[in-house]
Design a protein around this motif. Sequence first.
Motif, mmCIF file in Angstrom:
data_model
loop_
_atom_site.group_PDB
_atom_site.id
_atom_site.type_symbol
_atom_site.label_atom_id
_atom_site.label_comp_id
_atom_site.label_asym_id
_atom_site.label_seq_id
_atom_site.Cartn_x
_atom_site.Cartn_y
_atom_site.Cartn_z
ATOM 1 N N THR A 145 0.930 -1.272 -0.113
ATOM 2 C CA THR A 145 0.004 0.073 0.074
ATOM 3 C C THR A 145 0.794 1.294 -0.156
ATOM 4 O O THR A 145 0.755 2.285 -0.709
ATOM 5 N N ARG A 146 1.840 1.487 0.878
ATOM 6 C CA ARG A 146 2.451 2.866 1.225
ATOM 7 C C ARG A 146 3.925 2.410 2.019
ATOM 8 O O ARG A 146 3.919 1.383 2.566
ATOM 9 N N GLU A 147 4.568 3.457 1.934
ATOM 10 C CA GLU A 147 5.990 3.205 2.849
ATOM 11 C C GLU A 147 5.386 3.391 4.188
ATOM 12 O O GLU A 147 4.415 4.143 4.469
ATOM 13 N N LYS A 148 5.983 2.736 5.242
ATOM 14 C CA LYS A 148 5.683 2.602 6.557
ATOM 15 C C LYS A 148 7.235 2.676 7.280
ATOM 16 O O LYS A 148 8.067 2.089 7.026
ATOM 17 N N SER A 149 7.070 3.592 8.440
ATOM 18 C CA SER A 149 8.017 3.792 9.163
ATOM 19 C C SER A 149 8.215 2.576 10.146
ATOM 20 O O SER A 149 7.255 1.767 10.565
ATOM 21 N N PRO A 150 9.603 2.500 10.730
ATOM 22 C CA PRO A 150 9.480 1.237 11.801
ATOM 23 C C PRO A 150 8.643 1.373 12.951
ATOM 24 O O PRO A 150 8.251 0.381 13.527
ATOM 25 N N SER A 151 8.480 2.698 13.344
ATOM 26 C CA SER A 151 7.732 2.908 14.449
ATOM 27 C C SER A 151 6.203 2.355 14.468
ATOM 28 O O SER A 151 5.584 2.035 15.550
ATOM 29 N N GLU A 152 5.730 2.210 13.132
ATOM 30 C CA GLU A 152 4.423 1.668 13.027
ATOM 31 C C GLU A 152 4.095 0.530 13.351
ATOM 32 O O GLU A 152 3.188 -0.204 13.420
ATOM 33 N N SER A 153 5.412 -0.415 13.260
ATOM 34 C CA SER A 153 5.051 -1.963 13.498
ATOM 35 C C SER A 153 5.726 -2.303 14.853
ATOM 36 O O SER A 153 5.696 -3.632 15.144
ATOM 37 N N HIS A 154 6.383 -1.371 15.427
ATOM 38 C CA HIS A 154 7.203 -1.833 16.586
ATOM 39 C C HIS A 154 6.086 -2.741 17.628
ATOM 40 O O HIS A 154 4.998 -2.377 17.474
ATOM 41 N N ALA A 155 6.796 -3.600 18.363
ATOM 42 C CA ALA A 155 6.005 -4.338 19.018
ATOM 43 C C ALA A 155 6.781 -4.682 20.540
ATOM 44 O O ALA A 155 8.136 -4.804 20.404
ATOM 45 N N VAL A 187 10.133 -11.547 34.805
ATOM 46 C CA VAL A 187 9.338 -11.135 33.699
ATOM 47 C C VAL A 187 10.254 -10.533 32.298
ATOM 48 O O VAL A 187 11.008 -9.920 32.742
ATOM 49 N N LEU A 188 9.921 -11.344 31.212
ATOM 50 C CA LEU A 188 10.646 -10.979 30.039
ATOM 51 C C LEU A 188 10.076 -10.144 29.183
ATOM 52 O O LEU A 188 8.652 -10.361 28.835
ATOM 53 N N THR A 189 10.802 -8.800 29.061
ATOM 54 C CA THR A 189 10.250 -8.019 27.784
ATOM 55 C C THR A 189 10.802 -8.136 26.832
ATOM 56 O O THR A 189 11.947 -8.095 26.668
ATOM 57 N N LEU A 190 10.076 -8.560 25.656
ATOM 58 C CA LEU A 190 10.784 -8.397 24.341
ATOM 59 C C LEU A 190 10.542 -7.265 23.259
ATOM 60 O O LEU A 190 9.160 -7.128 23.294
ATOM 61 N N ASN A 191 11.322 -6.451 23.131
ATOM 62 C CA ASN A 191 11.072 -5.291 22.184
ATOM 63 C C ASN A 191 11.728 -5.714 20.862
ATOM 64 O O ASN A 191 12.886 -6.163 20.433
ATOM 65 N N ALA A 192 10.611 -5.486 19.697
ATOM 66 C CA ALA A 192 11.297 -5.906 18.376
ATOM 67 C C ALA A 192 10.901 -4.398 17.318
ATOM 68 O O ALA A 192 9.914 -3.786 17.638
ATOM 69 N N ARG A 193 11.953 -4.471 16.571
ATOM 70 C CA ARG A 193 11.550 -3.268 15.437
ATOM 71 C C ARG A 193 12.287 -4.013 14.189
ATOM 72 O O ARG A 193 13.060 -4.915 14.011
ATOM 73 N N ILE A 194 11.559 -3.394 13.167
ATOM 74 C CA ILE A 194 11.933 -3.722 11.992
ATOM 75 C C ILE A 194 13.104 -2.802 11.246
ATOM 76 O O ILE A 194 13.062 -1.324 11.532
ATOM 77 N N ASN A 195 14.169 -3.331 10.745
ATOM 78 C CA ASN A 195 15.386 -2.525 10.419
ATOM 79 C C ASN A 195 15.606 -2.251 8.930
ATOM 80 O O ASN A 195 16.059 -1.333 8.463
ATOM 81 N N TYR A 196 15.072 -3.204 8.047
ATOM 82 C CA TYR A 196 15.676 -3.481 6.821
ATOM 83 C C TYR A 196 14.508 -4.115 5.957
ATOM 84 O O TYR A 196 13.953 -5.155 6.232
ATOM 85 N N VAL A 197 14.287 -3.890 4.919
ATOM 86 C CA VAL A 197 13.254 -4.251 3.930
ATOM 87 C C VAL A 197 13.912 -4.445 2.523
ATOM 88 O O VAL A 197 14.444 -3.481 1.979
ATOM 89 N N HIS A 198 13.926 -5.625 2.081
ATOM 90 C CA HIS A 198 14.502 -5.692 0.669
ATOM 91 C C HIS A 198 13.329 -5.767 -0.335
ATOM 92 O O HIS A 198 12.769 -4.627 -0.677
ATOM 93 N N ALA A 243 7.032 -6.258 0.269
ATOM 94 C CA ALA A 243 6.552 -5.468 1.537
ATOM 95 C C ALA A 243 6.701 -3.942 1.282
ATOM 96 O O ALA A 243 7.383 -3.819 0.557
ATOM 97 N N PRO A 244 5.914 -3.259 1.998
ATOM 98 C CA PRO A 244 6.257 -1.974 2.096
ATOM 99 C C PRO A 244 7.412 -1.478 2.365
ATOM 100 O O PRO A 244 8.214 -1.995 3.043
ATOM 101 N N LYS A 245 8.076 -0.402 1.616
ATOM 102 C CA LYS A 245 9.347 -0.154 1.671
ATOM 103 C C LYS A 245 9.370 0.640 2.998
ATOM 104 O O LYS A 245 8.054 1.322 3.491
ATOM 105 N N LEU A 246 10.619 0.829 3.570
ATOM 106 C CA LEU A 246 10.700 1.617 4.960
ATOM 107 C C LEU A 246 10.580 3.126 4.651
ATOM 108 O O LEU A 246 11.650 3.643 3.862
#
Length: 161
Positions: free
Chosen positions: A7-17, A78-89, A131-134
């Motif tokens: 659909t569109r470019e998306k920033s890493p912060s939009e998919s952070h979990a 308590v385990l906290t897992l932080n994940a972010r997208i760095n790179y899209v090809h 996948a959408p570009k970053l």
Amino acid sequence: MSSENPTREKSPSESHAEVIVRMFPSDANPAGNVFGGEILKHIDMVAGIVAQRHSQSNAVTVSMDSVNFLKPVFVGNVLTLNARINYVHNSSMEIEVKAEAEDIVTGIRTITGTAFVTFVALDKHGKPMHAPKLALKTDEDRIKFEEGKIRMEKRLRNRQK
Ligand SMILES: CC(C)(COP(=O)(O)OP(=O)(O)OC[C@H]1O[C@@H](n2cnc3c(N)ncnc32)[C@H](O)[C@@H]1OP(=O)(O)O)[C@@H](O)C(=O)NCCC(=O)NCCS
């Protein structure tokens, strides 16, 4: 590659979990600390949330690398897992995961693990799709993108066929 268009470019912060889980005795290895495989399961799961949020498609794990268990995780933490997208090809996406264990009584938090997980976005026929570009909004986004690109190139050079 599927002709379905992102659909569109998306920033890493939009998919952070971020995922928070309590470690139970059933998560332990025979020595009584948390089993590494249990942590890997959560790493894969949180990275998958990021990949699917970004691609808004089915996405599957194709590789996991640079997995480091830096400190033990104990039952009760308590385990906290932080994940972010760095790179899209094209269809592939590099997700970085950091795991932090908290002793809930003392409040002490320790980074216990890190990993890079590569997911591939699949269309409804199970074929790789773009996948959408970053959209790189911050200096951190730009640095992590360049570092992710270098790691992806290395990964593909070492890829098992
Ligand atoms: C994902 C899958 C469909 C890709 O099939 P494929 O024939 O390798 O497809 P391609 O060669 O066209 O590669 C597709 C993308 O995956 C990337 N890729 C494939 N293997 C990779 C690896 N080991 N590491 C990093 N990227 C990889 C390719 O570089 C390509 O990326 P791009 O589209 O951004 O250029 C196939 O490997 C698969 O089904 N794997 C099993 C996934 C799974 O079930 N995971 C759950 C755990 S078992």
